[in-house]
Scaffold this motif. Structure first.
Motif, short mmCIF file in Angstrom:
data_model
loop_
_atom_site.label_atom_id
_atom_site.label_comp_id
_atom_site.label_asym_id
_atom_site.label_seq_id
_atom_site.Cartn_x
_atom_site.Cartn_y
_atom_site.Cartn_z
N ALA A 119 6.19 21.29 -15.90
CA ALA A 119 4.89 20.70 -15.86
C ALA A 119 3.95 21.13 -17.08
O ALA A 119 3.45 20.52 -17.88
N GLY A 120 4.10 22.39 -17.41
CA GLY A 120 3.70 23.05 -18.63
C GLY A 120 3.92 22.60 -19.89
O GLY A 120 3.50 22.15 -20.83
N GLU A 121 5.27 22.49 -19.87
CA GLU A 121 6.24 21.91 -21.14
C GLU A 121 5.66 20.60 -21.41
O GLU A 121 5.49 20.13 -22.50
N LEU A 122 5.60 19.47 -20.25
CA LEU A 122 5.53 18.11 -20.55
C LEU A 122 3.96 17.68 -20.33
O LEU A 122 3.82 16.54 -20.60
N ASN A 123 3.10 18.70 -20.08
CA ASN A 123 1.82 18.64 -19.68
C ASN A 123 1.82 17.00 -18.56
O ASN A 123 0.98 16.21 -18.95
N VAL A 124 2.42 17.24 -17.52
CA VAL A 124 2.31 16.51 -16.57
C VAL A 124 1.69 17.20 -15.21
O VAL A 124 1.61 18.46 -15.29
N ARG A 125 1.36 16.43 -14.19
CA ARG A 125 0.88 17.06 -13.04
C ARG A 125 2.12 17.60 -12.10
O ARG A 125 3.27 17.10 -12.22
N HIS A 126 1.94 18.64 -11.43
CA HIS A 126 3.19 19.34 -10.66
C HIS A 126 3.50 18.09 -9.76
O HIS A 126 4.95 18.18 -9.49
N ARG A 127 2.72 17.38 -9.00
CA ARG A 127 3.33 16.35 -7.99
C ARG A 127 4.01 15.35 -8.70
O ARG A 127 4.79 14.71 -8.01
N ASP A 128 4.15 15.18 -10.32
CA ASP A 128 4.90 14.30 -10.79
C ASP A 128 6.34 14.78 -11.04
O ASP A 128 7.24 13.98 -11.28
N ILE A 129 6.54 15.89 -10.64
CA ILE A 129 7.99 16.59 -10.72
C ILE A 129 8.78 16.67 -9.38
O ILE A 129 8.13 17.22 -8.42
N GLU A 130 9.86 16.25 -9.17
CA GLU A 130 10.74 16.28 -7.94
C GLU A 130 11.95 17.24 -8.51
O GLU A 130 12.66 16.81 -9.50
N THR A 131 12.15 18.40 -7.96
CA THR A 131 13.45 19.00 -8.24
C THR A 131 13.68 20.14 -7.16
O THR A 131 12.99 20.47 -6.16
N TYR A 132 14.77 20.78 -7.07
CA TYR A 132 15.42 21.53 -6.16
C TYR A 132 16.09 22.64 -6.98
O TYR A 132 16.97 22.56 -7.85
N LYS B 33 7.98 12.02 -12.93
CA LYS B 33 7.28 10.68 -12.68
C LYS B 33 8.33 9.81 -12.63
O LYS B 33 8.61 8.43 -12.96
N GLY B 34 9.47 10.04 -11.79
CA GLY B 34 10.54 9.03 -11.33
C GLY B 34 11.63 8.99 -12.32
O GLY B 34 12.63 8.32 -11.81
N GLU B 35 11.55 9.61 -13.34
CA GLU B 35 12.66 9.40 -14.25
C GLU B 35 13.54 10.65 -14.25
O GLU B 35 13.00 11.77 -14.30
N PRO B 36 14.78 10.38 -14.78
CA PRO B 36 15.71 11.70 -14.88
C PRO B 36 15.11 12.61 -15.84
O PRO B 36 14.81 12.32 -16.83
N ILE B 37 15.08 13.84 -15.66
CA ILE B 37 14.55 14.96 -16.51
C ILE B 37 15.17 14.88 -17.76
O ILE B 37 14.47 14.98 -18.85
N PRO C 27 19.60 25.33 -10.63
CA PRO C 27 18.68 24.23 -10.89
C PRO C 27 19.48 22.95 -10.66
O PRO C 27 20.36 22.80 -11.09
N LEU C 28 18.95 22.03 -9.73
CA LEU C 28 19.75 20.73 -9.63
C LEU C 28 19.09 19.86 -10.62
O LEU C 28 18.15 18.97 -10.13
N ILE C 29 19.63 19.88 -11.85
CA ILE C 29 19.00 18.94 -12.90
C ILE C 29 19.40 17.46 -12.56
O ILE C 29 18.47 16.76 -12.85
N SER C 30 20.59 17.15 -11.82
CA SER C 30 20.81 15.83 -11.86
C SER C 30 19.91 15.12 -10.56
O SER C 30 20.00 14.09 -10.50
N HIS C 31 19.18 16.16 -9.83
CA HIS C 31 18.16 15.43 -8.89
C HIS C 31 16.76 15.70 -9.34
O HIS C 31 15.90 15.94 -8.63
#
Ligand code: APR
Length: 310
Positions: free
Chosen positions: A155-168, A187-191, A179-183
């Motif tokens: 979030a710090g890198e991209l200046n987005v809200r935490h809730r916009d990121i989904e990760t495991y 904001k709904g887009e692959p990282i 880190p499950l980069i593939s998941h």
């Protein structure tokens, strides 16, 4: 509703504060050091009128007082000191966790155990074996913290809200976390659409080193704000039966191709503890990293078994 927290140190006391101040439950705060738990319980009680809650914080050195707890969180132990690796903690912390699990079995046979003491996955395994509880009622806190750290850095890198990121973040709580980069989506887009693979690698590296970075900066003790917040989210999911998916250390019995090991995976949490392990599809690279991670845990767990049989 009553929850017990074993260990009234930085993580335990901050967790007790979060539980009481969010009006989740009364908290029994147990520590081997009488002054620590009674002093912190008094201080937290004095804050209650200001915060405006009526939850009780009950200090004790006696395991009998945990009777009737819905959840018991084990934070007692020695934190990692600068230069000390998680495995070196094994010997020191296993006797504490063993004692705690035995007493939970005795006084709270229906409770759900959340382990926080490091080395996390091995300590969760030990609590599972010592308590003899079913696998859904023993889980460890690590993946929530690792996922949160990764999320905060992305979030710090991209200046987005935490809730916009989904990760495991799965695997062991240590240098081999996966880190499950593939998941991972922003904001709904692959990282991978919004961050270069070099940048992703750099953030993963920083996430892996975050605990040690904090230990190095603090000089004495280790992180506790994020660990207590992460544990709180697990307590909340169980007590409120939210069925929220969180990365936690679970005893696996075939999921992800593994057996007889506690390791971090995504799981749905609810009133029964671990209600379902989510078996995500991994890329070849992720599967290999996860396998490596499991091997590291197995080594620690084998060492633990040797120590316990002596
Ligand atoms: N029974 C009960 N409490 C104990 C015991 C025991 N046998 N042994 C130690 N404790 C207590 C200590 O008295 C101390 O108050 O556990 C507490 C640990 O607190 P901290 O040293 O502040 O450690 P903390 O930062 O809270 O970390 C807790 O989380 O990160 C992991 O492995 C790390 O074990 C550490 C745990």
């Amino acid at each position: 509703m009553k929850i017990s927290v074993i260990g009234a140190g930085n993580v335990g006391a901050t967790l007790a504060m979060r539980i009481a101040e969010n009006d989740l439950a009364d908290v029994v705060l147990l520590d081997i050091a009488e002054g620590i738990c009674s002093g912190k319980a008094m201080d937290l009680t004095d804050a209650a009128p200001v915060i405006n809650h009526d939850r009780k914080i009950i200090p004790t050195t006696n395991y009998k007082d945990i009777e009737g707890s819905k959840i018991v969180v084990i934070t007692a132990g020695f934190p990692r000191m600068p230069g000390m690796n998680r495995e070196e903690l094994l010997l020191k912390n296993s006797s504490i966790v063993k004692e705690a699990a035995g007493n939970i079995k005795k006084f709270c046979p229906e409770a759900i155990i959340i382990v926080v003491t490091n080395p996390l996955d091995a300590m969760t395994y030990l609590a599972f074996k010592e308590s003899g509880f079913p696998k859904n009622r023993v889980l460890g806190m690590a993946g929530v913290l690792d996922t949160s750290r990764f999320t905060a850095l992305v979030a710090g890198e991209l200046n987005v809200r935490h809730r916009d990121i989904e990760t495991y973040m799965i695997g062991s709580h240590g240098d081999t976390m996966v880190p499950l980069i593939s998941h991972t989506k922003v904001k709904g887009e692959p990282i991978s659409n919004v961050l270069s693979s070099e940048k992703i690698e750099e953030v993963v590296k920083r996430t892996r080193a975050r605990g040690a970075e904090i230990v190095g900066a603090l000089k004495a003790g280790s992180a506790y704000y994020a660990p207590s917040a992460s544990t709180f989210s697990m307590v909340e999911a169980i007590l409120k039966d939210t069925k929220r998916t969180l990365c936690v250390s679970c005893f696996l019995d075939g999921e992800y191709g593994l057996k007889d090991i506690c390791i971090g995976v995504p799981a749905k949490l609810g009133k029964n503890g671990i209600e379902k392990v989510i078996d995500l599809k991994l890329t070849e690279k992720e599967a290999q990293e996860f396998k490596n991670s499991a091997e590291v845990i197995r080594k620690t767990t084998t060492k633990l078994k040797e120590l316990c049989s002596k």
